[in-house]
Design an enzyme around this catalytic site. Structure first.
Site, PDB file in Angstrom:
ATOM      1  N   SER A  60      23.155   7.920 -27.845  1.00 29.76           N
ATOM      2  CA  SER A  60      23.791   7.115 -26.886  1.00 29.76           C
ATOM      3  C   SER A  60      24.986   6.184 -27.271  1.00 29.76           C
ATOM      4  O   SER A  60      25.458   5.526 -26.355  1.00 29.76           O
ATOM      5  CB  SER A  60      22.901   6.173 -25.989  1.00 29.76           C
ATOM      6  OG  SER A  60      22.349   5.300 -27.133  1.00 29.76           O
ATOM      7  N   SER A  61      25.658   6.803 -28.279  1.00 26.65           N
ATOM      8  CA  SER A  61      26.829   5.909 -28.813  1.00 26.65           C
ATOM      9  C   SER A  61      27.939   6.118 -27.944  1.00 26.65           C
ATOM     10  O   SER A  61      29.007   5.465 -27.951  1.00 26.65           O
ATOM     11  CB  SER A  61      27.111   6.358 -30.337  1.00 26.65           C
ATOM     12  OG  SER A  61      27.621   7.739 -30.300  1.00 26.65           O
ATOM     13  N   MET A  62      28.064   7.145 -27.089  1.00 28.55           N
ATOM     14  CA  MET A  62      29.265   7.272 -26.305  1.00 28.55           C
ATOM     15  C   MET A  62      28.862   7.144 -24.942  1.00 28.55           C
ATOM     16  O   MET A  62      29.678   7.547 -23.836  1.00 28.55           O
ATOM     17  CB  MET A  62      29.791   8.704 -26.432  1.00 28.55           C
ATOM     18  CG  MET A  62      30.930   9.138 -27.706  1.00 28.55           C
ATOM     19  SD  MET A  62      32.150   7.997 -27.930  1.00 28.55           S
ATOM     20  CE  MET A  62      33.127   8.700 -26.667  1.00 28.55           C
TER      21      MET A  62
END
Length: 194
Positions: A60-62
Site C-alpha cells: 500500500s505504499s502508493m
C-alpha cells in the site's frame, strides 16, 4: 407484387463501387490471416514484451493512487528519449546499498524532485527548492521530518503516495536514474473487493 422487391435506391447503394469494401459485402475479412498476419502479430508481441510490461502492486505504499492487487502497464521506452519528469510514477530497482530485496525486486514510487533540486519535509509538507508542493494525491501528510537534502545530477528523489507507509528516498536517499526500469502508463486491472 412489387412491394416485395427491393427498391432501386437500395440496389444502387449496395452495388455502388465505393461501397464494396464494406464487410457485409465480402466476408473475406474472416479468413485466416496467413503468413503476413502471423508475422505482424509476432512483431507486435516482441515489441510489447521489449518496451512494456504488466506489474502487480504488492503493497500500500502508493495508496490511494494504487491499491494492493492492482495491475498496471509500465512502458520502458520513453526514458531513452527524454529525462524523467517530476510527478512521473516510475518502477525501479532498489539502490544497491539496500538489503532485504531480491535481485529481481522492482519498486514503484512517484518522482518529486530531479537532479539539482533541494528537498525537505517540514511540518507535514514537502518542499522542493523552498516551495511547498500541492499534493492532493497523497493519503495523508507526512508525520516525519526530513532535513534539507540535495539531489545530485543523474539522480531523482522518489516518494510513495502513502508517505507514512512507504520505504522510499526519505529512508535511503536519492535514486540513480539508471535504476529506473519504466514509467507507469495505466491501471489495467483493479480487484473488485477493495
Amino acid at each position: 407484387m412489387s412491394f416485395l422487391r427491393p427498391c432501386a435506391l437500395y440496389k444502387s447503394f449496395i452495388t455502388f463501387p465505393s461501397r464494396r469494401w464494406m464487410p457485409c459485402q465480402s466476408w473475406g475479412f474472416l479468413r485466416w490471416p496467413g503468413f503476413d498476419g502471423f508475422f505482424r502479430f509476432l512483431v507486435i508481441a516482441l515489441l510489447w514484451s521489449t518496451f512494456s510490461e504488466i506489474r502487480f502492486i504488492p503493497s500500500s505504499s502508493m495508496y490511494p493512487t494504487f491499491r494492493v492487487g492492482d495491475r498496471i502497464i509500465v512502458e520502458k521506452a520513453s526514458y531513452f528519449f527524454r529525462s524523467p519528469a517530476i510527478n512521473d510514477i516510475v518502477t525501479f530497482r532498489p539502490p544497491e546499498q539496500e538489503t532485504g530485496f531480491g535481485k529481481d525486486a522492482v519498486l514503484i514510487k512517484r518522482i518529486v524532485a530531479k537532479g539539482g533540486d533541494l528537498v525537505q519535509v517540514h511540518q507535514g509538507s514537502l518542499y522542493v527548492n523552498g516551495v511547498a508542493q500541492n499534493e492532493d494525491f497523497i493519503a495523508e501528510r507526512p508525520s516525519y521530518t526530513l532535513e534539507l537534502k540535495y539531489v545530485p545530477s543523474g539522480h531523482v528523489y522518489v516518494l510513495g503516495d502513502n508517505r507514512n507507509n512507504s520505504y522510499d528516498s526519505h529512508d535511503w536517499g536519492p535514486l540513480p536514474v539508471e535504476n529506473i526500469v519504466g514509467r507507469y502508463v495505466m491501471c489495467c486491472y483493479r480487484p473488485s473487493n477493495h
